[in-house]
Design a protein around this motif. Structure first.
Motif, short mmCIF file in Angstrom:
data_model
loop_
_atom_site.label_atom_id
_atom_site.label_comp_id
_atom_site.label_asym_id
_atom_site.label_seq_id
_atom_site.Cartn_x
_atom_site.Cartn_y
_atom_site.Cartn_z
N SER A 17 0.83 -1.20 0.00
CA SER A 17 0.00 0.00 0.00
C SER A 17 0.86 1.25 0.00
O SER A 17 2.00 1.24 0.51
CB SER A 17 -0.90 0.03 1.25
N LEU A 18 0.31 2.30 -0.55
CA LEU A 18 0.91 3.63 -0.50
C LEU A 18 -0.21 4.65 -0.38
O LEU A 18 -1.33 4.42 -0.85
CB LEU A 18 1.72 3.95 -1.75
N LEU A 80 -4.81 9.88 -2.12
CA LEU A 80 -5.11 8.66 -2.86
C LEU A 80 -4.53 7.50 -2.06
O LEU A 80 -3.31 7.34 -2.01
CB LEU A 80 -4.54 8.69 -4.27
N GLN A 81 -5.40 6.74 -1.44
CA GLN A 81 -4.97 5.54 -0.73
C GLN A 81 -4.98 4.39 -1.72
O GLN A 81 -6.01 4.08 -2.32
CB GLN A 81 -5.93 5.24 0.43
N ASN A 83 -4.20 0.44 -2.23
CA ASN A 83 -4.00 -0.86 -1.60
C ASN A 83 -3.89 -1.94 -2.67
O ASN A 83 -4.26 -1.73 -3.83
CB ASN A 83 -5.15 -1.17 -0.65
N SER A 84 -3.40 -3.09 -2.26
CA SER A 84 -3.27 -4.24 -3.17
C SER A 84 -2.61 -3.83 -4.48
O SER A 84 -3.09 -4.16 -5.57
CB SER A 84 -4.65 -4.85 -3.44
N LEU A 85 -1.51 -3.12 -4.36
CA LEU A 85 -0.84 -2.59 -5.55
C LEU A 85 -0.30 -3.71 -6.44
O LEU A 85 0.15 -4.76 -5.94
CB LEU A 85 0.27 -1.64 -5.14
N LYS A 86 -0.33 -3.44 -7.73
CA LYS A 86 0.13 -4.38 -8.74
C LYS A 86 1.24 -3.74 -9.57
O LYS A 86 1.30 -2.51 -9.66
CB LYS A 86 -1.03 -4.75 -9.67
N PRO A 87 2.09 -4.55 -10.19
CA PRO A 87 3.13 -3.97 -11.06
C PRO A 87 2.54 -3.04 -12.13
O PRO A 87 3.18 -2.05 -12.50
CB PRO A 87 3.77 -5.20 -11.67
N ASP A 88 1.33 -3.33 -12.61
CA ASP A 88 0.70 -2.47 -13.62
C ASP A 88 0.34 -1.09 -13.09
O ASP A 88 0.01 -0.19 -13.88
CB ASP A 88 -0.58 -3.13 -14.16
N ASP A 89 0.38 -0.90 -11.79
CA ASP A 89 0.12 0.42 -11.21
C ASP A 89 1.36 1.32 -11.25
O ASP A 89 1.28 2.50 -10.91
CB ASP A 89 -0.35 0.28 -9.76
N THR A 90 2.48 0.76 -11.66
CA THR A 90 3.71 1.54 -11.75
C THR A 90 3.55 2.68 -12.76
O THR A 90 3.18 2.44 -13.91
CB THR A 90 4.88 0.65 -12.16
N ALA A 91 3.79 3.89 -12.30
CA ALA A 91 3.62 5.07 -13.14
C ALA A 91 4.02 6.31 -12.35
O ALA A 91 4.25 6.23 -11.13
CB ALA A 91 2.16 5.21 -13.57
N THR A 92 4.09 7.42 -13.06
CA THR A 92 4.17 8.71 -12.38
C THR A 92 2.75 9.19 -12.15
O THR A 92 1.95 9.23 -13.09
CB THR A 92 4.95 9.73 -13.22
N TYR A 93 2.45 9.54 -10.91
CA TYR A 93 1.11 9.96 -10.53
C TYR A 93 1.08 11.48 -10.40
O TYR A 93 1.94 12.08 -9.73
CB TYR A 93 0.69 9.30 -9.22
N TYR A 94 0.09 12.08 -11.05
CA TYR A 94 -0.04 13.53 -11.07
C TYR A 94 -1.35 13.96 -10.40
O TYR A 94 -2.41 13.36 -10.64
CB TYR A 94 -0.04 14.06 -12.50
N CYS A 95 -1.26 15.02 -9.64
CA CYS A 95 -2.44 15.63 -9.04
C CYS A 95 -2.94 16.75 -9.96
O CYS A 95 -2.13 17.49 -10.54
CB CYS A 95 -2.08 16.20 -7.68
#
Length: 121
Positions: A17-18, A80-81, A83-95
């Motif tokens: 989680s992050l 943004l909570q 959970n259950s992160l997956k490799p496909d969630d890898t990215a740069t996240y922008y607000c």
């Protein structure tokens, strides 16, 4: 001047989680919708989650049930909570925030600089 600053990214193992945070500051009258986008290498930027000033939310199908967007209007902050992160969630996240600035008659979109999320074992 208005600034939008994200924090909270990092490296996490699959299943972990992050929590991302984003704070808007400056000459702000009101913040309307706030959202999180992400962009992976070689892919288009996509909307991950959005929350209106009234608290209504919407999510990218692939993150439903795993990610939760929330906001603290008293602190001009969106979270943004994840959970259950997956490799496909890898990215740069922008607000992204739709903000009415002092002295300006209409809202404008403001973007943060991005925070990297890497999901890997």
């Amino acid at each position: 001047q208005v600034q939008v600053v994200e924090s909270g990214g990092g490296l996490v193992q699959p299943g972990g989680s992050l929590r991302l945070s984003c704070v808007a500051s400056g000459s702000i009258v009101k913040i309307y919708a706030m959202a999180w986008y992400r962009q992976a290498p070689g892919k288009q930027r996509e909307l991950v989650a959005i929350i209106t000033s009234g608290g209504a939310t919407n999510y990218l199908d692939s993150v439903k049930g795993r990610f939760t967007i929330s906001r603290d209007t008293t602190k001009n902050t969106v979270y943004l909570q994840m959970n259950s992160l997956k490799p496909d969630d890898t990215a740069t996240y922008y607000c992204n925030a739709d903000i009415l600035k002092v002295g300006v008659p209409a809202t404008d979109d403001y973007w943060g600089q991005g925070t990297q999320v890497t999901v890997s074992s």
